[in-house]
Design a protein around this motif. Sequence first.
Motif, PDB file in Angstrom:
ATOM      1  N   MET A 178       0.701  -1.309  -0.081  1.00 10.29           N
ATOM      2  CA  MET A 178      -0.125   0.003   0.014  1.00 10.29           C
ATOM      3  C   MET A 178       0.776   1.348  -0.012  1.00 10.29           C
ATOM      4  SD  MET A 178      -3.012   1.092   2.553  1.00 10.29           S
ATOM      5  CE  MET A 178      -2.741   2.630   2.894  1.00 10.29           C
ATOM      6  N   LEU A 179       0.408   2.393  -0.705  1.00 11.12           N
ATOM      7  CA  LEU A 179       1.092   3.265  -0.923  1.00 11.12           C
ATOM      8  C   LEU A 179       1.139   4.486   0.359  1.00 11.12           C
ATOM      9  CD1 LEU A 179       2.359   5.518  -2.644  1.00 11.12           C
ATOM     10  CD2 LEU A 179       0.289   6.585  -3.062  1.00 11.12           C
ATOM     11  N   THR A 180       2.250   4.683   0.822  1.00 11.96           N
ATOM     12  CA  THR A 180       2.420   5.560   2.190  1.00 11.96           C
ATOM     13  C   THR A 180       2.651   6.813   1.751  1.00 11.96           C
ATOM     14  OG1 THR A 180       3.260   3.717   3.524  1.00 11.96           O
ATOM     15  CG2 THR A 180       3.721   6.116   4.310  1.00 11.96           C
ATOM     16  N   ILE A 181       1.583   7.773   1.776  1.00 15.52           N
ATOM     17  CA  ILE A 181       1.848   9.038   1.192  1.00 15.52           C
ATOM     18  C   ILE A 181       1.039  10.065   2.224  1.00 15.52           C
ATOM     19  CG2 ILE A 181      -0.771   8.902  -0.062  1.00 15.52           C
ATOM     20  CD1 ILE A 181       0.732  10.636  -2.171  1.00 15.52           C
ATOM     21  N   GLY A 182       1.543  11.429   2.073  1.00 15.96           N
ATOM     22  CA  GLY A 182       1.144  12.397   3.107  1.00 15.96           C
ATOM     23  C   GLY A 182       1.692  13.845   2.449  1.00 15.96           C
ATOM     24  N   MET A 204      -7.131  14.445   5.963  1.00 13.52           N
ATOM     25  CA  MET A 204      -6.906  14.402   4.447  1.00 13.52           C
ATOM     26  C   MET A 204      -6.895  13.269   3.827  1.00 13.52           C
ATOM     27  SD  MET A 204      -3.232  16.088   3.932  1.00 13.52           S
ATOM     28  CE  MET A 204      -3.788  17.659   4.362  1.00 13.52           C
ATOM     29  N   GLY A 205      -7.156  12.044   4.342  1.00  8.37           N
ATOM     30  CA  GLY A 205      -7.005  10.751   3.816  1.00  8.37           C
ATOM     31  C   GLY A 205      -5.595  10.449   3.575  1.00  8.37           C
ATOM     32  N   ALA A 206      -4.485  11.017   4.447  1.00  9.49           N
ATOM     33  CA  ALA A 206      -3.049  10.637   4.215  1.00  9.49           C
ATOM     34  C   ALA A 206      -2.748   9.673   5.596  1.00  9.49           C
ATOM     35  CB  ALA A 206      -2.240  11.639   4.315  1.00  9.49           C
ATOM     36  N   ASN A 207      -1.525   8.875   5.364  1.00 12.72           N
ATOM     37  CA  ASN A 207      -1.107   8.252   6.314  1.00 12.72           C
ATOM     38  C   ASN A 207       0.189   8.418   6.880  1.00 12.72           C
ATOM     39  OD1 ASN A 207       0.009   7.080   3.993  1.00 12.72           O
ATOM     40  ND2 ASN A 207      -0.683   5.018   4.167  1.00 12.72           N
ATOM     41  N   THR A 208       0.687   9.424   6.197  1.00 12.69           N
ATOM     42  CA  THR A 208       2.014   9.976   7.088  1.00 12.69           C
ATOM     43  C   THR A 208       2.126  11.463   6.782  1.00 12.69           C
ATOM     44  OG1 THR A 208       4.426   9.705   6.911  1.00 12.69           O
ATOM     45  CG2 THR A 208       3.280   9.622   4.903  1.00 12.69           C
ATOM     46  N   ALA A 266       5.071  10.959 -15.534  1.00 13.55           N
ATOM     47  CA  ALA A 266       6.442  10.665 -15.270  1.00 13.55           C
ATOM     48  C   ALA A 266       6.370  10.673 -13.547  1.00 13.55           C
ATOM     49  CB  ALA A 266       7.271  11.780 -15.623  1.00 13.55           C
ATOM     50  N   LEU A 267       5.507  11.341 -12.859  1.00 11.99           N
ATOM     51  CA  LEU A 267       5.484  11.353 -11.574  1.00 11.99           C
ATOM     52  C   LEU A 267       4.609   9.969 -11.010  1.00 11.99           C
ATOM     53  CD1 LEU A 267       4.801  15.107 -10.722  1.00 11.99           C
ATOM     54  CD2 LEU A 267       6.736  13.749 -10.182  1.00 11.99           C
ATOM     55  N   LEU A 268       3.668   9.596 -11.804  1.00  8.41           N
ATOM     56  CA  LEU A 268       2.917   8.240 -11.427  1.00  8.41           C
ATOM     57  C   LEU A 268       4.181   7.181 -11.701  1.00  8.41           C
ATOM     58  CD1 LEU A 268      -0.446   8.876 -13.059  1.00  8.41           C
ATOM     59  CD2 LEU A 268       0.136   8.963 -10.725  1.00  8.41           C
ATOM     60  N   ASN A 269       4.973   7.355 -12.803  1.00  5.23           N
ATOM     61  CA  ASN A 269       6.009   6.221 -12.989  1.00  5.23           C
ATOM     62  C   ASN A 269       6.827   6.444 -11.757  1.00  5.23           C
ATOM     63  OD1 ASN A 269       4.860   5.268 -15.328  1.00  5.23           O
ATOM     64  ND2 ASN A 269       6.122   6.782 -16.682  1.00  5.23           N
ATOM     65  N   VAL A 270       7.242   7.283 -11.284  1.00  5.81           N
ATOM     66  CA  VAL A 270       8.011   7.183  -9.940  1.00  5.81           C
ATOM     67  C   VAL A 270       7.311   6.331  -8.882  1.00  5.81           C
ATOM     68  CG1 VAL A 270       8.956   8.386  -8.008  1.00  5.81           C
ATOM     69  CG2 VAL A 270       9.341   9.709 -10.259  1.00  5.81           C
ATOM     70  N   LEU A 271       6.131   6.576  -8.656  1.00  5.24           N
ATOM     71  CA  LEU A 271       5.256   5.775  -7.555  1.00  5.24           C
ATOM     72  C   LEU A 271       5.175   4.402  -8.050  1.00  5.24           C
ATOM     73  CD1 LEU A 271       2.429   8.437  -6.837  1.00  5.24           C
ATOM     74  CD2 LEU A 271       4.560   8.173  -5.866  1.00  5.24           C
ATOM     75  N   ARG A 272       5.164   4.201  -9.332  1.00  8.70           N
ATOM     76  CA  ARG A 272       4.878   2.803  -9.819  1.00  8.70           C
ATOM     77  C   ARG A 272       6.164   1.873  -9.966  1.00  8.70           C
ATOM     78  NH1 ARG A 272       1.936   5.323 -14.606  1.00  8.70           N
ATOM     79  NH2 ARG A 272      -0.137   5.229 -14.171  1.00  8.70           N
ATOM     80  N   HIS A 273       7.326   2.598  -9.805  1.00  3.75           N
ATOM     81  CA  HIS A 273       8.727   2.056 -10.050  1.00  3.75           C
ATOM     82  C   HIS A 273       8.989   1.021  -8.856  1.00  3.75           C
ATOM     83  CE1 HIS A 273      12.766   1.181 -11.056  1.00  3.75           C
ATOM     84  NE2 HIS A 273      12.529   1.936 -12.209  1.00  3.75           N
ATOM     85  N   PRO A 274       9.269  -0.219  -9.165  1.00  2.00           N
ATOM     86  CA  PRO A 274       9.535  -1.257  -8.176  1.00  2.00           C
ATOM     87  C   PRO A 274      10.473  -0.794  -7.437  1.00  2.00           C
ATOM     88  CG  PRO A 274       9.917  -2.091 -10.401  1.00  2.00           C
ATOM     89  CD  PRO A 274       9.286  -0.795 -10.596  1.00  2.00           C
ATOM     90  N   PHE A 288      10.910   1.814  -6.020  1.00  2.00           N
ATOM     91  CA  PHE A 288      10.643   2.632  -4.803  1.00  2.00           C
ATOM     92  C   PHE A 288       9.318   2.087  -4.009  1.00  2.00           C
ATOM     93  CE2 PHE A 288      12.160   6.351  -8.258  1.00  2.00           C
ATOM     94  CZ  PHE A 288      13.394   6.192  -7.531  1.00  2.00           C
ATOM     95  N   ALA A 289       8.988   0.935  -4.368  1.00  3.16           N
ATOM     96  CA  ALA A 289       8.065   0.513  -3.521  1.00  3.16           C
ATOM     97  C   ALA A 289       8.423   0.578  -1.943  1.00  3.16           C
ATOM     98  CB  ALA A 289       7.758  -1.101  -4.051  1.00  3.16           C
ATOM     99  N   GLY A 290       7.170   1.006  -1.232  1.00  2.00           N
ATOM    100  CA  GLY A 290       7.242   0.921   0.045  1.00  2.00           C
ATOM    101  C   GLY A 290       8.093   2.134   0.659  1.00  2.00           C
ATOM    102  N   ILE A 291       8.405   2.983  -0.149  1.00  2.00           N
ATOM    103  CA  ILE A 291       9.174   4.178   0.298  1.00  2.00           C
ATOM    104  C   ILE A 291       8.139   5.164   0.559  1.00  2.00           C
ATOM    105  CG2 ILE A 291      10.862   6.118  -0.308  1.00  2.00           C
ATOM    106  CD1 ILE A 291      12.188   3.327   0.089  1.00  2.00           C
ATOM    107  N   PRO A 292       7.831   5.910   1.666  1.00  2.00           N
ATOM    108  CA  PRO A 292       6.844   7.103   1.837  1.00  2.00           C
ATOM    109  C   PRO A 292       7.238   8.146   1.019  1.00  2.00           C
ATOM    110  CG  PRO A 292       8.608   6.727   3.793  1.00  2.00           C
ATOM    111  CD  PRO A 292       8.798   5.634   2.874  1.00  2.00           C
ATOM    112  N   VAL A 293       6.025   8.599   0.815  1.00  2.00           N
ATOM    113  CA  VAL A 293       6.228   9.826  -0.155  1.00  2.00           C
ATOM    114  C   VAL A 293       5.318  11.117   0.529  1.00  2.00           C
ATOM    115  CG1 VAL A 293       4.841  10.623  -2.322  1.00  2.00           C
ATOM    116  CG2 VAL A 293       5.879   8.111  -2.127  1.00  2.00           C
ATOM    117  N   TYR A 294       6.014  12.335   0.481  1.00  2.00           N
ATOM    118  CA  TYR A 294       5.421  13.317   0.709  1.00  2.00           C
ATOM    119  C   TYR A 294       5.201  14.608  -0.140  1.00  2.00           C
ATOM    120  CZ  TYR A 294       7.451  10.777   4.750  1.00  2.00           C
ATOM    121  OH  TYR A 294       7.744   9.694   5.562  1.00  2.00           O
TER     122      TYR A 294
END
Length: 278
Positions: free
Chosen positions: A1-5, A24-28, A238-246, A248-254
Amino acid sequence: MLTIGSHMSIAEGIAKAAENTVKMGANTMQIFSRNPRGSGYRNYEAREIERFQNIRKEYHFGPVLAHAPYTMNLASAKEQTYEFACMVIREDIARMDGLGIENIVFHPGSHTGIGADAGIQNIIAGLDQAITGQERIMVLLETMSGKGTEIGVSFEELKAIRDGVKHPEKIGICLDTCHVFSAGYDIVNDLDGVVKEFDRILGLELLRAIHLNDSMMPFGAHKDRHAPIGSGEIGMEALLNVLRHPAFAGIPVYLETPFDDEGHKKEILMIKNKLNAD
Ligand code: FE
Ligand code: FE
Ligand code: ZN
């Protein structure tokens, strides 16, 4: 699952920032470790800290990220500026660690004419007086756009800082998509190449956080101007591709996009919807 805030205001305290994150529906979340443009901070009362801890436990927050103030230049050759930066990073590593915050990120600094190598030596000495090795918190170096005399425009410079300190095991990396694009790493046309380069120079295991921002300025401009996701020079795909890149899986995103909480809420929802449509 995406960790995003997103980056949250602490004007009303750290517990309020966590509450707003949930709304805000965020988890970090990312917060400043103190006033970003001044030098002050306030100590949180025990009850507020308890509220903060309860919220992040109850809502299963990912790693919380503290951001050191912009006024701090650990590369500076000016005595006053340098001593201030040393004090701030020392205090804030200890303060944020005391709150159980997982990571603290800082801008390595600007050498303002003494050269990158001398600036890097100052940063190393500053970190060595701040990090005891006993902390649980990780200290993250942010990838920078290279505006002015900024250090951290290349992965090699970040590597040199990490290799120089007494406790490299406490040093990680925060990758800012706007900054690396502006620094000349082509995450739009060659994301795989950038990932490989990061892994070759630093090692992917050092990556602890991603600052997800679009860039108002074109590729390689060495300008630090964040744009909303999808409305800058990097673009949505391109930004979605960053999130999809294996890698970067599991790395929290801010998110550090120019929005208030309401805007970030919409941005997070949009990102999740687009990823779910894959
Ligand atoms: Fe930053
Ligand atoms: Fe950033
Ligand atoms: Zn920036």
